[in-house]
Design a protein around this motif. Structure first.
Motif, PDB file in Angstrom:
ATOM      1  N   GLU A  97      15.375 -23.156   4.600  1.00 18.01           N
ATOM      2  CA  GLU A  97      15.600 -22.131   5.798  1.00 18.01           C
ATOM      3  C   GLU A  97      17.054 -22.097   6.272  1.00 18.01           C
ATOM      4  O   GLU A  97      17.733 -23.007   6.406  1.00 18.01           O
ATOM      5  CB  GLU A  97      14.449 -22.471   6.970  1.00 18.01           C
ATOM      6  CG  GLU A  97      13.220 -22.658   6.586  1.00 18.01           C
ATOM      7  CD  GLU A  97      12.760 -23.966   6.183  1.00 18.01           C
ATOM      8  OE1 GLU A  97      11.589 -24.252   6.280  1.00 18.01           O
ATOM      9  OE2 GLU A  97      13.598 -24.918   6.090  1.00 18.01           O
ATOM     10  N   SER A  98      17.312 -20.943   7.081  1.00 15.06           N
ATOM     11  CA  SER A  98      18.208 -20.550   7.696  1.00 15.06           C
ATOM     12  C   SER A  98      18.217 -19.805   8.837  1.00 15.06           C
ATOM     13  O   SER A  98      17.499 -18.820   8.698  1.00 15.06           O
ATOM     14  CB  SER A  98      19.797 -20.682   6.870  1.00 15.06           C
ATOM     15  OG  SER A  98      19.425 -19.322   6.215  1.00 15.06           O
ATOM     16  N   GLY A  99      19.372 -19.657   9.669  1.00 15.17           N
ATOM     17  CA  GLY A  99      19.131 -18.608  10.745  1.00 15.17           C
ATOM     18  C   GLY A  99      18.873 -18.867  12.023  1.00 15.17           C
ATOM     19  O   GLY A  99      18.726 -18.105  12.974  1.00 15.17           O
ATOM     20  N   GLY A 100      18.443 -20.179  12.269  1.00 20.15           N
ATOM     21  CA  GLY A 100      17.831 -20.501  13.747  1.00 20.15           C
ATOM     22  C   GLY A 100      18.940 -20.860  14.458  1.00 20.15           C
ATOM     23  O   GLY A 100      20.193 -20.537  14.211  1.00 20.15           O
ATOM     24  N   SER A 105      16.047 -16.772   7.410  1.00 17.27           N
ATOM     25  CA  SER A 105      15.930 -16.577   6.154  1.00 17.27           C
ATOM     26  C   SER A 105      15.146 -18.033   5.345  1.00 17.27           C
ATOM     27  O   SER A 105      15.473 -19.011   6.004  1.00 17.27           O
ATOM     28  CB  SER A 105      17.400 -16.498   5.384  1.00 17.27           C
ATOM     29  OG  SER A 105      17.817 -15.239   6.023  1.00 17.27           O
ATOM     30  N   CYS A 106      14.700 -17.769   4.255  1.00 17.42           N
ATOM     31  CA  CYS A 106      14.173 -18.782   3.378  1.00 17.42           C
ATOM     32  C   CYS A 106      14.363 -18.596   2.059  1.00 17.42           C
ATOM     33  O   CYS A 106      13.899 -17.474   1.686  1.00 17.42           O
ATOM     34  CB  CYS A 106      12.729 -18.890   3.494  1.00 17.42           C
ATOM     35  SG  CYS A 106      11.693 -20.071   2.380  1.00 17.42           S
ATOM     36  N   TYR A 140      12.626 -13.501   4.671  1.00 12.07           N
ATOM     37  CA  TYR A 140      13.169 -13.223   5.755  1.00 12.07           C
ATOM     38  C   TYR A 140      12.077 -12.889   7.165  1.00 12.07           C
ATOM     39  O   TYR A 140      10.906 -12.514   6.781  1.00 12.07           O
ATOM     40  CB  TYR A 140      13.837 -12.087   6.007  1.00 12.07           C
ATOM     41  CG  TYR A 140      15.027 -12.137   4.761  1.00 12.07           C
ATOM     42  CD1 TYR A 140      14.613 -11.162   3.432  1.00 12.07           C
ATOM     43  CD2 TYR A 140      16.235 -12.793   4.951  1.00 12.07           C
ATOM     44  CE1 TYR A 140      15.403 -11.355   2.332  1.00 12.07           C
ATOM     45  CE2 TYR A 140      16.926 -12.647   3.701  1.00 12.07           C
ATOM     46  CZ  TYR A 140      16.592 -12.047   2.491  1.00 12.07           C
ATOM     47  OH  TYR A 140      17.298 -12.020   1.440  1.00 12.07           O
ATOM     48  N   LEU A 141      12.427 -13.337   8.166  1.00 12.11           N
ATOM     49  CA  LEU A 141      11.690 -13.168   9.487  1.00 12.11           C
ATOM     50  C   LEU A 141      12.684 -12.475  10.735  1.00 12.11           C
ATOM     51  O   LEU A 141      13.672 -13.283  11.006  1.00 12.11           O
ATOM     52  CB  LEU A 141      11.167 -14.309   9.922  1.00 12.11           C
ATOM     53  CG  LEU A 141      10.279 -14.112  11.134  1.00 12.11           C
ATOM     54  CD1 LEU A 141       9.088 -13.461  10.855  1.00 12.11           C
ATOM     55  CD2 LEU A 141       9.597 -15.734  11.604  1.00 12.11           C
ATOM     56  N   GLN A 142      12.684 -11.413  10.834  1.00 12.96           N
ATOM     57  CA  GLN A 142      13.251 -10.613  12.026  1.00 12.96           C
ATOM     58  C   GLN A 142      12.534 -11.024  13.171  1.00 12.96           C
ATOM     59  O   GLN A 142      11.362 -10.495  12.974  1.00 12.96           O
ATOM     60  CB  GLN A 142      13.513  -9.085  11.554  1.00 12.96           C
ATOM     61  CG  GLN A 142      14.355  -8.383  12.624  1.00 12.96           C
ATOM     62  CD  GLN A 142      15.760  -8.879  12.684  1.00 12.96           C
ATOM     63  OE1 GLN A 142      16.304  -9.088  11.885  1.00 12.96           O
ATOM     64  NE2 GLN A 142      15.932  -9.028  14.108  1.00 12.96           N
TER      65      GLN A 142
END
Length: 122
Positions: free
Chosen positions: A6-9, A21-22, A79-81
């Protein structure tokens, strides 16, 4: 071998947005469902949202209308928006993949990422 990263935290103010993102790595032929879970301190892990291989989605009531899940099957990414974030969204968000088939026929029932911290300040 299958790995999810995962990234984006990060840290964001209430009302703000983040995109998680995963990325799945490995010689993956197909992944069935992909999910985002979260766990806040002192609370049980919660299923936030799910997306099937065909793109059917489902959301926890607490995030409906604010979060949007998507996936790119060719790139093996999800993805998680997250919009209109609230302090109660603060948690470690984990990526989960179900029904993973590799090109060599190997099958994994599921795989988990390590998680990424999301902190929403009031």
């Amino acid at each position: 071998q299958v790995q999810l990263v995962e990234s984006g935290g990060g840290l964001v103010q209430a009302g703000g947005s983040l995109r998680l993102s995963c990325a799945a790595s490995g010689s993956i032929f197909r992944i069935n469902a992909m999910n985002w879970y979260r766990q806040a301190p002192g609370k049980q892990r919660e299923l936030v949202t799910t997306i099937t291989n065909g793109g059917i989605t489902n959301y926890a009531d607490s995030v409906k209308g604010r979060f949007t899940i998507s996936r790119d099957n060719a790139e093996k990414k999800m993805y998680l928006q997250m919009n209109s974030l609230k302090p109660e969204d603060t948690a470690v968000y984990c990526c989960n993949a179900e029904g993973i088939r590799l090109y060599d026929g190997t099958y994994y029932p599921e795989s988990w990422g390590q998680g990424t911290q999301v902190t929403v300040s009031s």
